[in-house]
Design a protein around this motif. Structure first.
Motif, PDB file in Angstrom:
ATOM      1  N   SER A   1      65.300 133.167 107.979  1.00  0.00           N
ATOM      2  CA  SER A   1      65.846 133.616 109.262  1.00  0.00           C
ATOM      3  C   SER A   1      65.639 132.630 110.410  1.00  0.00           C
ATOM      4  O   SER A   1      66.039 132.908 111.536  1.00  0.00           O
ATOM      5  N   LEU A   2      65.054 131.465 110.146  1.00  0.00           N
ATOM      6  CA  LEU A   2      64.747 130.506 111.200  1.00  0.00           C
ATOM      7  C   LEU A   2      65.015 129.096 110.704  1.00  0.00           C
ATOM      8  O   LEU A   2      64.671 128.764 109.562  1.00  0.00           O
TER       9      LEU A   2
ATOM     10  N   VAL B   1      66.807 129.393 115.917  1.00  0.00           N
ATOM     11  CA  VAL B   1      66.506 127.968 115.798  1.00  0.00           C
ATOM     12  C   VAL B   1      65.343 127.625 116.710  1.00  0.00           C
ATOM     13  O   VAL B   1      65.136 128.247 117.746  1.00  0.00           O
ATOM     14  N   GLU B   2      64.567 126.630 116.288  1.00  0.00           N
ATOM     15  CA  GLU B   2      63.522 126.095 117.146  1.00  0.00           C
ATOM     16  C   GLU B   2      63.879 124.660 117.504  1.00  0.00           C
ATOM     17  O   GLU B   2      64.497 123.934 116.709  1.00  0.00           O
ATOM     18  N   VAL B   3      63.501 124.244 118.712  1.00  0.00           N
ATOM     19  CA  VAL B   3      63.951 122.975 119.272  1.00  0.00           C
ATOM     20  C   VAL B   3      62.768 122.215 119.858  1.00  0.00           C
ATOM     21  O   VAL B   3      62.011 122.766 120.669  1.00  0.00           O
ATOM     22  N   ILE B   4      62.612 120.958 119.445  1.00  0.00           N
ATOM     23  CA  ILE B   4      61.606 120.079 120.052  1.00  0.00           C
ATOM     24  C   ILE B   4      62.224 119.521 121.328  1.00  0.00           C
ATOM     25  O   ILE B   4      62.938 118.514 121.305  1.00  0.00           O
ATOM     26  N   ALA B   5      61.958 120.158 122.447  1.00  0.00           N
ATOM     27  CA  ALA B   5      62.579 119.769 123.710  1.00  0.00           C
ATOM     28  C   ALA B   5      61.712 118.767 124.467  1.00  0.00           C
ATOM     29  O   ALA B   5      61.511 118.883 125.682  1.00  0.00           O
ATOM     30  N   ASP B   6      61.206 117.763 123.756  1.00  0.00           N
ATOM     31  CA  ASP B   6      60.377 116.747 124.406  1.00  0.00           C
ATOM     32  C   ASP B   6      61.212 115.696 125.123  1.00  0.00           C
ATOM     33  O   ASP B   6      60.671 114.810 125.783  1.00  0.00           O
TER      34      ASP B   6
ATOM     35  N   LYS C   1      68.188 133.095 121.113  1.00  0.00           N
ATOM     36  CA  LYS C   1      68.135 132.629 119.724  1.00  0.00           C
ATOM     37  C   LYS C   1      67.438 131.280 119.588  1.00  0.00           C
ATOM     38  O   LYS C   1      67.369 130.726 118.488  1.00  0.00           O
ATOM     39  N   VAL C   2      66.929 130.752 120.708  1.00  0.00           N
ATOM     40  CA  VAL C   2      66.294 129.432 120.712  1.00  0.00           C
ATOM     41  C   VAL C   2      64.833 129.561 121.121  1.00  0.00           C
ATOM     42  O   VAL C   2      64.525 130.127 122.171  1.00  0.00           O
ATOM     43  N   ALA C   3      63.942 129.006 120.295  1.00  0.00           N
ATOM     44  CA  ALA C   3      62.520 128.909 120.639  1.00  0.00           C
ATOM     45  C   ALA C   3      62.178 127.447 120.869  1.00  0.00           C
ATOM     46  O   ALA C   3      62.465 126.591 120.019  1.00  0.00           O
TER      47      ALA C   3
END
Length: 403
Positions: free
Chosen positions: A219-220, A254-259, A279-281
């Motif tokens: 699910s991710l 979805v997970e996002v590396i927002a660096d 829906k975004v972590a």
């Protein structure tokens, strides 16, 4: 000495309070016995209660990092209780109030040892970000998408192996795997049965395989765009990869590396536009060099891990051919989404608190400033520089005056 560490009731006044749906200016919040007791749209003073003046700064729900490997010179793979605790304290200074400690690809015995260390650290962790369970990242990955994961340990899911590990499922919050590997769909079903979040990661899957993964419990999508397939050609025909599938399928968070390095601004804007804040972590994916100066470092165990170079605000392989993890902190993620991706502060905070809480199934107690939930609170200024961090009613970072 922190004057607030033993107080049962604390009132935070004169802050712009970030709720799930609005920012209430010059409001107040009451903490009682580690929980949020009430939020008021004014600064009414409650007699006999210690007061923190937020000084017209933002009062936010604590940041929840669901994918983090280390920081402050420590890595969870070191297998040391002290390291767990120091990582939790270091990230708390940047607003993280809850985290999911993350492993790397390794042998079964090392993962079992890590679970034992985590259980001890869980009981001793009172001065940093709370632990929400371990994230086992690997070892069931696609070799071509391994990134900085050690190829010596990459393999197919083996029930004889993972069943031993799942005996400790109460300590495991999530497990990431490549769904196209032999046995990975059965593995996903077992994770769901044990109430462990199944995530897609380091994978060469195509759309049809991603759909099958979703149907079997995944699910991710782990760190979207990193370590996963995009559109490919087979016999002249195009096939959607995991990137496109993750954007398309509503069933996948979805997970996002927002660096700001792993994904430049256009990618951050695209993901936000397609998936939306619910829906975004945001994740740090931080390794041991987070919170430290640049130079050489090690990804994984300090004695036999992979040597990496910290440069351009990111960890790289020594030959600079690939990134090898992030050195971000959660406050940096929020700043980047606001300043680089043109996202509202309200939505950036949602992606750093409310959405991760839902994904990790802790939304009943964490992720938003709502009466009855844990008093996980961050106070930060207009530049999103953290001034104070509170975990379950305990101030773990920040010196402040008590009135």
């Amino acid at each position: 000495m922190n004057l607030l560490k033993d107080l049962k009731m604390i009132q935070i006044i004169n802050g712009d309070i970030i709720t799930p749906f609005e920012i209430i200016p010059k409001a107040s919040l009451l903490v009682k016995d580690g929980k949020i007791n009430a939020i008021h749209r004014d600064n009414r003073m409650i007699k006999g209660v210690a007061v923190i003046d937020a000084q017209e700064q933002y009062v936010s729900p604590g940041f929840i990092d669901i994918h983090v490997h280390g920081g402050g010179g420590h890595d969870f793979m070191d297998g040391e209780v002290e390291g767990f605790l120091e990582i939790a304290k270091m990230h708390a200074r940047h607003g993280t109030t809850a985290m999911v400690p993350t492993s790397l690809t390794s042998e079964k015995e090392q993962l079992l040892d890590l679970l034992k260390v985590y259980e001890t650290a869980l009981a001793e962790n009172t001065k940093g970000a709370a632990f929400l369970g371990l994230h086992l990242e690997g070892p069931y990955f696609a070799m071509n998408q391994r990134g900085a994961q050690d190829p010596r340990y990459i393999r197919d899911p083996d029930p004889e192996e993972y069943e031993d590990i799942l005996k400790h499922a109460h300590l495991i919050a999530r497990w990431s795997a490549a769904p196209e590997r032999r046995g990975a769909l059965e593995f996903g079903r077992r994770l769901v049965e044990e109430e462990v979040l199944a995530a897609i990661a380091h994978t060469d899957a195509v759309y049809e395989e991603v759909v099958a993964a979703v149907e079997n419990g995944y699910s991710l999508s782990t760190h979207l765009y990193s370590g996963m397939s995009g559109v490919t050609r087979k016999n002249a025909f195009r096939h959607a990869g995991v990137i496109e599938s993750s954007l398309l399928l509503d069933e996948l968070d979805v997970e996002v590396i927002a660096d700001g390095v792993h994904l430049p601004a256009p990618f951050l804007k695209l993901i936000y536009k397609v998936k939306g804040p619910d829906k975004v972590a945001l994740i740090t994916d931080a390794m041991r060099a987070a919170g430290m100066r640049g130079g050489e470092s090690i990804l994984g165990h300090k004695d036999n891990g992979l040597k990496v170079l910290i440069e351009d605000d990111v960890a790289k392989l020594p030959d600079r051919s690939s990134f090898a993890g992030s050195v971000a902190t959660t406050d940096r993620l929020v700043r980047n989404m606001v300043k680089m991706a043109d996202v509202s502060l309200l939505h950036a905070i949602r992606m750093m608190s409310t959405t991760p809480a839902r994904i990790m199934k802790v939304a009943g107690s964490k992720g938003s400033l709502v009466p009855g939930k844990d008093a996980d609170i961050v106070v930060f200024d207009r530049d999103i520089q953290v001034q104070l961090t509170m975990v379950e009613g305990r101030v773990v970072h920040g010196e402040t005056q008590v009135d």
